[in-house]
Design a protein around this motif. Sequence first.
Motif, PDB file in Angstrom:
ATOM      1  N   UNK A 129       0.720  -1.071   0.090  1.00  0.00           N
ATOM      2  CA  UNK A 129      -0.119  -0.077  -0.161  1.00  0.00           C
ATOM      3  C   UNK A 129       0.735   1.237  -0.095  1.00  0.00           C
ATOM      4  N   UNK A 130       0.241   2.486  -0.147  1.00  0.00           N
ATOM      5  CA  UNK A 130       1.055   3.701  -0.184  1.00  0.00           C
ATOM      6  C   UNK A 130       1.274   4.086   1.328  1.00  0.00           C
ATOM      7  N   UNK A 131       2.700   4.018   1.360  1.00  0.00           N
ATOM      8  CA  UNK A 131       3.129   4.336   2.880  1.00  0.00           C
ATOM      9  C   UNK A 131       2.765   5.462   3.502  1.00  0.00           C
ATOM     10  N   UNK A 132       2.913   6.724   2.808  1.00  0.00           N
ATOM     11  CA  UNK A 132       2.517   7.914   3.308  1.00  0.00           C
ATOM     12  C   UNK A 132       1.034   7.862   3.857  1.00  0.00           C
ATOM     13  N   UNK A 133       0.230   7.676   2.868  1.00  0.00           N
ATOM     14  CA  UNK A 133      -1.150   7.808   3.208  1.00  0.00           C
ATOM     15  C   UNK A 133      -1.456   6.730   4.206  1.00  0.00           C
ATOM     16  N   UNK A 134      -0.901   5.473   4.334  1.00  0.00           N
ATOM     17  CA  UNK A 134      -1.118   4.829   5.724  1.00  0.00           C
ATOM     18  C   UNK A 134      -0.745   5.229   6.970  1.00  0.00           C
ATOM     19  N   UNK A 135       0.481   6.000   7.030  1.00  0.00           N
ATOM     20  CA  UNK A 135       0.929   6.630   7.982  1.00  0.00           C
ATOM     21  C   UNK A 135      -0.078   7.961   8.415  1.00  0.00           C
ATOM     22  N   UNK A 136      -0.353   8.702   7.345  1.00  0.00           N
ATOM     23  CA  UNK A 136      -1.620   9.564   7.794  1.00  0.00           C
ATOM     24  C   UNK A 136      -2.886   9.090   8.285  1.00  0.00           C
ATOM     25  N   UNK A 137      -3.349   7.759   7.820  1.00  0.00           N
ATOM     26  CA  UNK A 137      -4.437   7.108   8.219  1.00  0.00           C
ATOM     27  C   UNK A 137      -4.214   6.667   9.735  1.00  0.00           C
ATOM     28  N   UNK A 138      -3.130   6.122  10.103  1.00  0.00           N
ATOM     29  CA  UNK A 138      -2.793   5.476  11.407  1.00  0.00           C
ATOM     30  C   UNK A 138      -2.733   7.130  12.397  1.00  0.00           C
ATOM     31  N   UNK A 170       1.179  17.576  -5.195  1.00  0.00           N
ATOM     32  CA  UNK A 170       1.353  17.339  -3.791  1.00  0.00           C
ATOM     33  C   UNK A 170       0.415  16.101  -3.468  1.00  0.00           C
ATOM     34  N   UNK A 171       0.846  15.505  -2.334  1.00  0.00           N
ATOM     35  CA  UNK A 171       0.116  14.452  -1.648  1.00  0.00           C
ATOM     36  C   UNK A 171       0.451  13.110  -2.451  1.00  0.00           C
ATOM     37  N   UNK A 172      -0.175  12.194  -2.269  1.00  0.00           N
ATOM     38  CA  UNK A 172       0.149  10.563  -2.703  1.00  0.00           C
ATOM     39  C   UNK A 172       0.344  10.412  -4.265  1.00  0.00           C
ATOM     40  N   UNK A 173       1.092   9.712  -4.218  1.00  0.00           N
ATOM     41  CA  UNK A 173       1.387   9.255  -5.823  1.00  0.00           C
ATOM     42  C   UNK A 173       0.262   8.289  -6.365  1.00  0.00           C
ATOM     43  N   UNK A 174      -0.205   7.823  -5.224  1.00  0.00           N
ATOM     44  CA  UNK A 174      -1.432   6.903  -5.851  1.00  0.00           C
ATOM     45  C   UNK A 174      -2.521   7.461  -6.494  1.00  0.00           C
ATOM     46  N   UNK A 175      -2.645   9.005  -6.355  1.00  0.00           N
ATOM     47  CA  UNK A 175      -3.698   9.749  -7.057  1.00  0.00           C
ATOM     48  C   UNK A 175      -3.671   9.577  -8.398  1.00  0.00           C
ATOM     49  N   UNK A 176      -2.505   9.064  -9.219  1.00  0.00           N
ATOM     50  CA  UNK A 176      -2.351   8.807 -10.462  1.00  0.00           C
ATOM     51  C   UNK A 176      -3.457   7.885 -10.657  1.00  0.00           C
ATOM     52  N   UNK A 185      -7.978   1.716  -5.515  1.00  0.00           N
ATOM     53  CA  UNK A 185      -6.519   1.298  -5.411  1.00  0.00           C
ATOM     54  C   UNK A 185      -6.255   1.662  -4.020  1.00  0.00           C
ATOM     55  N   UNK A 186      -6.781   2.494  -3.247  1.00  0.00           N
ATOM     56  CA  UNK A 186      -6.409   2.909  -1.902  1.00  0.00           C
ATOM     57  C   UNK A 186      -6.893   2.008  -0.739  1.00  0.00           C
ATOM     58  N   UNK A 187      -7.982   1.327  -0.976  1.00  0.00           N
ATOM     59  CA  UNK A 187      -8.687   0.393  -0.201  1.00  0.00           C
ATOM     60  C   UNK A 187      -7.939  -0.696   0.474  1.00  0.00           C
ATOM     61  N   UNK A 188      -7.137  -1.507  -0.290  1.00  0.00           N
ATOM     62  CA  UNK A 188      -6.567  -2.523   0.144  1.00  0.00           C
ATOM     63  C   UNK A 188      -5.497  -2.237   1.396  1.00  0.00           C
ATOM     64  N   UNK A 189      -4.855  -1.336   1.039  1.00  0.00           N
ATOM     65  CA  UNK A 189      -3.650  -0.714   1.756  1.00  0.00           C
ATOM     66  C   UNK A 189      -4.442  -0.547   3.166  1.00  0.00           C
ATOM     67  N   UNK A 190      -5.478   0.311   3.355  1.00  0.00           N
ATOM     68  CA  UNK A 190      -6.026   0.891   4.379  1.00  0.00           C
ATOM     69  C   UNK A 190      -6.807  -0.386   5.149  1.00  0.00           C
TER      70      UNK A 190
END
Length: 415
Positions: free
Chosen positions: A79-88, A292-298, A323-328
């Motif tokens: 998953x997207x590391x920075x987004x997961x850190x932000x979620x946590x 800015x923000x997560x690369x996953x927004x590609x 694309x974000x759901x599995x990592x979260x």
Amino acid sequence: MSSDAPLTGPPDPPPATTAAVSRGTIGEVFLAFLKLGVTSFGGPVAHLGYFRDELVTRRRWIDDREYADLVALSQFLPGPASSQVGFGLGMLRAGAGGALAAFVAFTLPSAALMIAFALIGSAIVGPVGVGILEGLKVVAVAVVAQAVWGMARTLAPDRQRAGIAVGAAVLVVLVSGSVAQIGAIVAGALLGLWLCRSAVADTGPGLSFPVPRVVGVLCLSLFVGLLVGLPLLAATTGSGVAGLIDAFYRAGALVFGGGHVVLPLLEAEVVAPGWVDAGEFLAGYGVAQAMPGPLFTFAAYLGAVSTVGPGGVAGGVIALLAVFLPGLLLLTGVLPFWNGFRRRSGARAAMAGANAAVVGILAAALYDPVFTSAVLGPASFSLALVCFALLTAFRVPPWIVVLIGATGGVVIALI
């Protein structure tokens, strides 16, 4: 990966403990991450520096040890590391509502910009417009080359992991498609169990999250259920929407090692079957470097331009969420079990091998489709070298390199 943003801030105040940090509000979390979503340029590593400066050093939501443990968890999981850190961080501050607020606020600015580019990109015509798009594809060459170089030094620093990375690259180059990529990751994890036990160590006591075990089990079950069930749903119904969700969910579930690894996975899912043209794919990836923000927004851009599914804004939103759901789901599912699991040497060794394999997968993508689609002659090769040097040797921010690459593409098109 880019590291132009500082990873350290001003002298830290005395560290706060978890018990001393009061819970905040959902609105507070949303505004803090909206600011980060607008200002956090530079890729996942830089994002972690911005998070630390804003939320650990300035706001003192948690201390450095706890933050380091959350970063370790996010880098361990797909998953997207920075987004997961932000979620946590949002979850620690304001519970489940805070976690969702952090995700939405950090993702929204770049997602909106990527969908807007998808809608207006087809209107770019003429020599100047074509030159801009070609220049963006060349920028993608430099960015992926930088990511391969940086990740290789971090994730494949010894003979064992370098060998796994090379083997994965050879496999993916010779046998294209998502099956080869999945096989490379699985093989890397198995080889890691055998070769990498001495290369990893326990990172000490961890951070405790207020997530019940039953919630963790439900999230892990949902993660597996969707991974298995979505392909069956897409195959039996023939629905374009189901196919789109399946493709982006599967890509998000396999992204070990950093946001740039999503490039080869998404290429296998949307370019190989003809949903998105290779030129559009690389142009969008080049634009994503300036956001800015997560690369996953590609993924939002790809969903908007895809010929499968609804396309437009609806397609972009569907692809983005998928694309974000599995990592979260994985992050939430593992939280109750993390401290026990992370101390197992076998788990750490397997992940070391899997991470080395993704270096090879990204290296294979650097060759095809990135290099083969973007570098068409001496001029574009020279521009790619200049962009690579600016990113690595001169530490120029990626958004500036994007502007230089687009300008260079226009010059090449006009001469």
